[in-house]
Design an enzyme around this catalytic site. Structure first.
Site, mmCIF file in Angstrom:
data_model
loop_
_atom_site.group_PDB
_atom_site.id
_atom_site.type_symbol
_atom_site.label_atom_id
_atom_site.label_comp_id
_atom_site.label_asym_id
_atom_site.label_seq_id
_atom_site.Cartn_x
_atom_site.Cartn_y
_atom_site.Cartn_z
ATOM 1 N N SER A 7 106.357 7.562 107.076
ATOM 2 C CA SER A 7 106.594 8.926 107.537
ATOM 3 C C SER A 7 105.563 9.299 108.600
ATOM 4 O O SER A 7 104.366 9.357 108.339
ATOM 5 C CB SER A 7 106.490 9.905 106.372
ATOM 6 O OG SER A 7 106.407 11.216 106.898
ATOM 7 N N HIS A 32 110.398 7.267 109.457
ATOM 8 C CA HIS A 32 110.868 8.496 108.807
ATOM 9 C C HIS A 32 110.323 9.714 109.551
ATOM 10 O O HIS A 32 109.120 9.806 109.815
ATOM 11 C CB HIS A 32 110.391 8.475 107.352
ATOM 12 C CG HIS A 32 110.900 9.593 106.498
ATOM 13 N ND1 HIS A 32 112.166 9.598 105.946
ATOM 14 C CD2 HIS A 32 110.297 10.733 106.083
ATOM 15 C CE1 HIS A 32 112.311 10.693 105.220
ATOM 16 N NE2 HIS A 32 111.197 11.412 105.292
ATOM 17 N N ASP A 34 110.012 13.749 109.521
ATOM 18 C CA ASP A 34 110.082 14.949 108.676
ATOM 19 C C ASP A 34 110.084 16.219 109.514
ATOM 20 O O ASP A 34 109.072 16.569 110.122
ATOM 21 C CB ASP A 34 108.862 14.985 107.742
ATOM 22 C CG ASP A 34 108.967 13.986 106.611
ATOM 23 O OD1 ASP A 34 109.994 13.998 105.915
ATOM 24 O OD2 ASP A 34 108.025 13.198 106.425
ATOM 25 N N MET A 36 110.349 20.240 109.525
ATOM 26 C CA MET A 36 110.180 21.410 108.643
ATOM 27 C C MET A 36 110.229 22.693 109.450
ATOM 28 O O MET A 36 109.625 22.774 110.517
ATOM 29 C CB MET A 36 108.820 21.330 107.942
ATOM 30 C CG MET A 36 108.617 20.050 107.163
ATOM 31 S SD MET A 36 106.979 20.025 106.434
ATOM 32 C CE MET A 36 106.976 18.382 105.733
ATOM 33 N N HIS A 65 114.694 13.422 108.269
ATOM 34 C CA HIS A 65 114.734 14.212 107.036
ATOM 35 C C HIS A 65 114.536 15.676 107.398
ATOM 36 O O HIS A 65 113.422 16.095 107.706
ATOM 37 C CB HIS A 65 113.622 13.688 106.110
ATOM 38 C CG HIS A 65 113.451 14.479 104.850
ATOM 39 N ND1 HIS A 65 112.330 14.348 104.044
ATOM 40 C CD2 HIS A 65 114.244 15.398 104.236
ATOM 41 C CE1 HIS A 65 112.447 15.158 102.994
ATOM 42 N NE2 HIS A 65 113.586 15.808 103.098
ATOM 43 N N MET A 67 114.133 19.427 106.625
ATOM 44 C CA MET A 67 113.780 20.399 105.587
ATOM 45 C C MET A 67 113.929 21.761 106.234
ATOM 46 O O MET A 67 112.943 22.434 106.561
ATOM 47 C CB MET A 67 112.342 20.133 105.096
ATOM 48 C CG MET A 67 112.260 18.890 104.229
ATOM 49 S SD MET A 67 110.591 18.187 104.158
ATOM 50 C CE MET A 67 110.676 17.080 105.546
ATOM 51 N N MET A 136 113.667 13.265 96.229
ATOM 52 C CA MET A 136 112.275 13.648 96.479
ATOM 53 C C MET A 136 111.447 13.409 95.217
ATOM 54 O O MET A 136 111.821 13.843 94.122
ATOM 55 C CB MET A 136 112.168 15.123 96.881
ATOM 56 C CG MET A 136 112.728 15.476 98.253
ATOM 57 S SD MET A 136 112.000 14.561 99.620
ATOM 58 C CE MET A 136 110.284 15.125 99.544
ATOM 59 N N ASP A 174 111.135 9.583 98.346
ATOM 60 C CA ASP A 174 110.186 10.138 99.319
ATOM 61 C C ASP A 174 109.143 11.009 98.634
ATOM 62 O O ASP A 174 109.482 11.994 97.987
ATOM 63 C CB ASP A 174 110.992 10.963 100.344
ATOM 64 C CG ASP A 174 110.152 11.553 101.457
ATOM 65 O OD1 ASP A 174 108.939 11.290 101.511
ATOM 66 O OD2 ASP A 174 110.734 12.281 102.289
HETATM 67 C C1 DX5 Z 1 107.287 15.670 102.329
HETATM 68 C C2 DX5 Z 1 107.879 14.672 103.290
HETATM 69 C C3 DX5 Z 1 107.448 13.271 103.031
HETATM 70 C C4 DX5 Z 1 105.972 13.070 103.194
HETATM 71 C C5 DX5 Z 1 105.549 11.816 102.502
HETATM 72 O O1 DX5 Z 1 107.856 16.906 102.569
HETATM 73 O O2 DX5 Z 1 109.284 14.687 103.191
HETATM 74 O O3 DX5 Z 1 108.181 12.376 103.828
HETATM 75 O O4 DX5 Z 1 105.608 12.999 104.541
HETATM 76 O O5 DX5 Z 1 104.157 11.718 102.553
HETATM 77 P P1 DX5 Z 1 103.342 11.001 101.398
HETATM 78 O O6 DX5 Z 1 103.834 9.586 101.340
HETATM 79 O O7 DX5 Z 1 101.928 11.135 101.841
HETATM 80 O O8 DX5 Z 1 103.647 11.727 100.109
HETATM 81 ZN ZN ZN Z 2 110.480 13.061 104.179
#
Ligand code: DX5
Ligand code: ZN
Length: 214
Positions: A7, A32, A34, A36, A65, A67, A136, A174
């Site tokens: 990620s 990956h 992320d 947000m 991903h 969010m 998750m 994840d």
């Molecule tokens: C959390 C993200 C994850 C996160 C994982 O909201 O979706 O992808 O970056 O990070 P680690 O592996 O550090 O938990």
């Molecule tokens: Zn993620």
């Protein structure tokens, strides 16, 4: 095949191109991404400009991903920005059909995600309608959180459903994945493990990924 998706959220953003290059050189399968929005989750990460930069530098397919609320408004743009897969949260929508159709029309893989407080059985009706599900193992919003152990039973449940129904749907996990729990997560039935801190904070990223795949 066991796959690791580092990620980029845990990368050093001051050296993004070099961090991506390190992943290019590693045994990771995907990168990956992320996204947000500060509404669906209490954090804001990045959007299209960063996605563009990642696409330019990454030789690994981009596993997006989302969010965010109203994923149906943005999924097409993420497909156009070069996503290999686009996933969003089941609990962020009344009905995921519209957003899933928009992603499929772009020829991009679909993924439905659930946070740890969502009943895993809510994925049942969608298992034959998506390419992957993302379970998750921490609450979406931040990297570096502690893995929630109850995830193991959820993986086993979804794996048994997929096998029972003869589906090819992939299971992605994840949050809080590390060198210790990765082999156990694959054994429980995961196909793809997302790892942020455990990869980007490792002394040797490729070695950390190899350890997870051992
Ligand atoms: C959390 C993200 C994850 C996160 C994982 O909201 O979706 O992808 O970056 O990070 P680690 O592996 O550090 O938990
Ligand atoms: Zn993620």
């Amino acid at each position: 095949m066991k796959q690791i998706a580092p990620s980029i959220l845990s990368a050093d953003f001051g050296h993004l191109a070099e961090q991506v290059e390190a992943i290019n050189q590693s045994p990771a399968s995907l990168l990956h991404v992320d996204v947000m929005d500060g509404v669906f989750v209490p954090n804001i990460s990045f959007g299209f400009p960063v996605m563009e930069a990642l696409r330019k530098h990454s030789t690994k397919p981009l596993d997006v991903h989302l969010m965010i609320v109203h994923p149906e408004k943005y999924v097409e743009r993420f497909c156009d920005a070069g996503a290999w897969s686009v996933g969003f949260h089941l609990e962020a929508v009344d009905d995921p059909t519209e957003a899933l159709e928009l992603i499929k029309k772009k020829g991009v893989r679909t993924c439905l995600t659930i946070n740890p407080d969502i009943d895993v059985k809510r994925l049942d009706p969608w298992l034959d309608k998506v390419d992957m599900v993302l379970i998750m193992s921490v609450f979406a919003g931040f990297g570096g959180q502690k893995f929630i152990d109850a995830t193991f039973d959820k993986i086993r449940y979804v794996r048994s459903e997929i096998t029972r129904r003869g589906l090819q749907t992939l299971i992605e996990v994840d949050g809080g994945v590390n060198v210790e729990n990765a082999p156990l997560l694959f054994e429980a039935g995961a196909d793809i493990l997302v790892a942020g801190s455990a990869v980007f904070h490792a002394e040797d990223m490729s070695e950390a990924i190899r350890q997870m795949l051992r």
